[in-house]
Design an enzyme around this catalytic site. Structure first.
Site, short mmCIF file in Angstrom:
data_model
loop_
_atom_site.label_atom_id
_atom_site.label_comp_id
_atom_site.label_asym_id
_atom_site.label_seq_id
_atom_site.Cartn_x
_atom_site.Cartn_y
_atom_site.Cartn_z
N GLN A 1 28.09 21.77 -10.99
CA GLN A 1 28.72 20.50 -10.62
C GLN A 1 29.67 20.69 -9.43
OE1 GLN A 1 28.05 21.37 -13.77
NE2 GLN A 1 28.05 19.62 -15.18
N ARG B 1 26.50 35.51 -12.01
CA ARG B 1 25.13 35.06 -12.30
C ARG B 1 24.47 34.60 -11.01
NH1 ARG B 1 25.30 28.92 -15.03
NH2 ARG B 1 26.47 27.96 -13.32
N LYS C 1 0.86 -1.18 0.00
CA LYS C 1 0.00 0.00 0.00
C LYS C 1 0.90 1.23 0.00
CE LYS C 1 -4.28 -0.13 0.80
NZ LYS C 1 -5.20 -0.75 -0.18
N THR D 1 -2.70 -5.57 0.59
CA THR D 1 -2.16 -4.22 0.77
C THR D 1 -2.96 -3.50 1.86
OG1 THR D 1 -3.53 -3.18 -0.94
CG2 THR D 1 -1.45 -4.16 -1.65
N HIS E 1 17.24 28.39 -13.91
CA HIS E 1 17.84 29.54 -14.58
C HIS E 1 17.12 30.84 -14.24
CE1 HIS E 1 20.10 26.62 -16.78
NE2 HIS E 1 19.05 26.15 -17.43
#
Lengths: 309, 309, 309, 309
Positions: free
Chosen positions: D233, D185, D23, D68, D261
């Site tokens: 990264q 940025r 479930k 379930t 972005h």
């Protein structure tokens, strides 16, 4: 995930493991004009690239990094240069390009969602009016490592229901079991499925991707409808077996099937008999049945968890 | 909203204004069995009741309050007792019941979402297998004050596109305008529409709700496809006018049409010409065009804002 | 909606009613740099303009149409030119501009969603790192017709819970009532609220919008926590009354409060006693309680339906 | 996925592969009363069981199937019997129960989402009023095969932003590259992270799950804020390394970081200079950066794809 972790920087007991990057969810609509008759392909394309990427993680050097913005541009440029015959073929063009044109890129994985449109029937001129159709989204995943291909297609959000010919009984009872046995119930699910093709090599004849999708979807629906069900697992297995038996190009199918419970409403307090007519469609919780069905002798490669729950 | 605010409690300069309550989103599935052939209605029903409700707000006395749980039970009981011939007819049964059976309830408003299912074609016995169809959701709102009816039907999430025959130019330019004129663009929208029936009285012949919905949807789609568009406003107006002209039972239509922008991708940096073939399907922001179209001499009653943005 | 429908085109019994258009969901982030300390405003701005717009609907002439793209550009340009002191003040700048600079535009309505950010505490230099905070979204709606202002602020998705001090009994019982009375229950809701300011004229001193929002939110939370509740309606009324009594600048509050049911789980089948400890948090259906609370002598202007269900 | 496919039924070239069921999304709220002070745990618990399940797939026999519905009941009963000290500890109780009490069940996997609540400050009596806090959802996954444990915790939807101290340049340029280099940025992402504990055996001292979560979250936020970033990264790696270096109980971290972005808006057409003040927050497409960071000498076990795109 056979990627070897990368050596750590001096003095840190930390390694970089599997990694990938790219631009996700590039929404591209490609119109092909055949005079006044237009054809449409509507895709959501995600790119994931892997390769020599230690430096960018360790010190932020982007010398091996093709920008994700470039991968987006490539999607749009390829829609023009190659057209979009199918989601799979489009993904093959893209994956091949990234791996063969960029030395540091060793693997490319392209994922595609495809939205379906039908023509609007009307009395005007031309054939360039469309209405979005179906609940489900078609899926394709193309992976290339420079040598061999893996193509996994699929769909999600295909909602189906049998209003009878489903039972559930004979199950295990423990101290926490209160569920009564059911001898006539609604069986409904929202199909999420992925199927893997045995096409892996450019030297092989590639499947007809469009026909394969349409036929696989048809077999799933027919198997769902034609199976008298004693459990959702049994129905799932029949759906998968039907595909493996009828579609030679497919070796493996993975399903994630939520059991969309429809509970018979107790109308006795109101002096009414509910003869399997009035149901409450529940949201949560739901049974979740997941399994792989595969062709004898073929490997099991599709990951187990198609959803995060 | 002509409701008079209620007298305040002693010493507080505060009044109670318009109020309503009930159980929202009751998910009811009704199966009608005709031998081995089953028929299905799949609704999401919300109940909102108004009346003598000062005390419950001022001091928590529930003496006039029919529990929201009871309104839920009534939805399920009525699905058995009356069946569900249409969303509108089902709402009429419910609204009449609450207003006529509970003295403190002066107004009932029932809102319904309806999900459409198609039969699965298959080779087995019987006809009780279904697949969810279409992107759009059918809507109905039924309001009753003990004397007269207001029925507003509609739909949401009907996504349509013309891949040509749309222009946009000749617009106002101010110091913040940078948009170039367009002489061949994609026009796409996600239709949210509501239409009001002129049936208000039990003594009138009620419309055939099912036929009315199907025909209204058809007229909208045809008008969208057949209109050469110089602005989305013009297309909207034609969609509304077409309904008013062809469906005598409808006096007023309200649309909320997001302009789902498809931007032509600039492929020149890659040495490619984009001859209206490759588009970027944008999410946000989007133009939002909203208007009411109505039959001459009839009042404007559908609220202006169908969405919250 | 006192707009007069426009005359129809010759030969069509069809009128144009209320209409508005603009660019919706312009996502603007404004950074203000105070040396190494940055401040952030993160908004989603929707513009809706009304005026002399018959021609664009009737025949597609855009001679009076400032493009929605221009309204988007204006949002970004104004973020630079005027800064964003508050969502309300920013909307006032925008609305005034559209109505006063464009003769065909008679009314502008700006809707704003604002997302809140908190600073990340850290050991590095500067103060320009943030984490999104809170579940709720702040809302503002500014409407200007060239003469007077209407400012409605609010919030949505503020989820609150009292784990005791809530009862529900003494309600009406009819033949469909099965609900037992409750003398200790969880009361939880997801607050959607709008409040209208009595500032309407440039000649008046405008409220301090930022302080007003923070204090109004505080009063709502305190009233929710401090009210021993016999019904959600009573709690709603106290939340509204508290605002009207403490915030002179606000004349009217509208609430839409889903009763997020937490059902006590029956553990007796397992030999366990559930002493108000273990609850099932249900999704649908839910009670939906909606009401306006207003200052004596002031009009009721906020529309009744904040949600579509 | 080392599960061996099961033998097919006679005559069918079809095997059953990995499968699991249970479930999903059991919503449990647990209140602990300490006089007038209440404590709350709010979880969404999903159960997935695997074992001897060939028959139910092949022929619908449920003889090995614990329903379930029973797994749902067990979640609620255990919330009473064991309390919920932490999501991880609760999952350990559940997983152990299913594997040890049901012979056909060989593996249990429990997934938990946890929602956080803060106390509402107020002037009334008691401490039993709460407001939902934070955007992120805490996650835990507990897997048990009767011998050893795997615990993976994590979170999703933790949205963070640095408004400066981020650059992106020195990247590969190919014929599809148009991106300009960026020397200041915004860097923003919506963190999805999973981390694996090296606790695998009941004989080991288990971590303090609550402290571990709070500290791991703190290290991630600090690493994000304190890293001058030359690529997402690099930031990702620092976030992972910081955890591995500071939290001995954790061997492996997997991140999926969308690059949300924020594009600097070009205001030059309006005669304005945008000195890194006004940004457009884009939705799609987005960069998607995914990687595993792990302790030297430890295996890589968390699957690569945390999202489906």
């Amino acid at each position: 995930m056979t990627v070897q972790p990368s050596p750590s920087r001096p003095g840190r007991p930390v390694l970089l493991g599997q990694n990938q990057y790219g631009k996700a969810e590039n929404r591209v609509v490609r119109i092909t004009r055949d005079g006044d008759t237009h054809h449409i392909k509507d895709l959501n394309v995600s790119v994931a690239l892997s390769g020599d990427m230690d430096d960018v993680h360790h010190c932020g050097s982007n010398a091996n990094v093709l920008p994700t913005d470039t991968t987006k541009n490539t999607v749009y440029a390829f829609a023009k240069e190659h057209g979009i015959a199918s989601a799979e073929q489009f993904g093959i063009h893209l994956a091949r390009h990234f791996v063969t044109s960029q030395e540091p890129i060793h693997r490319a994985r392209i994922r595609v969602e495809e939205y379906s449109w039908e023509r609007i029937e009307h009395h005007g001129r031309g054939a360039h009016s469309f209405v979005r159709a179906n609940q489900e989204t078609r899926l394709a995943q193309i992976t290339y490592d420079g040598t061999s291909w893996e193509v996994v297609s699929g769909l999600k959000d295909l909602v189906v229901m049998n209003s009878t010919d489903s039972e559930f009984h004979g199950f295990v009872k423990d101290k926490y079991t209160t569920l009564p046995e059911a001898h006539d119930r609604i069986l409904a699910t929202q199909v999420s499925a992925r199927w893997r093709f045995n096409w892996t090599d450019d030297a092989q004849q590639a499947p007809d991707w469009e026909t394969s999708y349409a036929e696989t979807r048809r077999h799933m629906l027919e198997a769902f409808a034609e199976t008298y069900s004693l459990s959702l697992q049994q129905t799932l297995y029949e759906m998968g077996a039907r595909i493996v038996e009828h579609r030679d190009e497919i070796d493996e199918v993975r399903f994630s099937l939520p059991n969309k419970h429809h509970f018979l409403v107790d109308l006795e307090p109101f002096g009414l008999k509910n003869d399997n007519e009035v149901y409450f469609a529940a949201d949560r919780p739901y049974g979740l049945i997941e399994a792989t069905v595969l062709r004898e002798g073929r490997p099991q490669l599709i990951p187990a968890d198609l959803t995060n729950l």
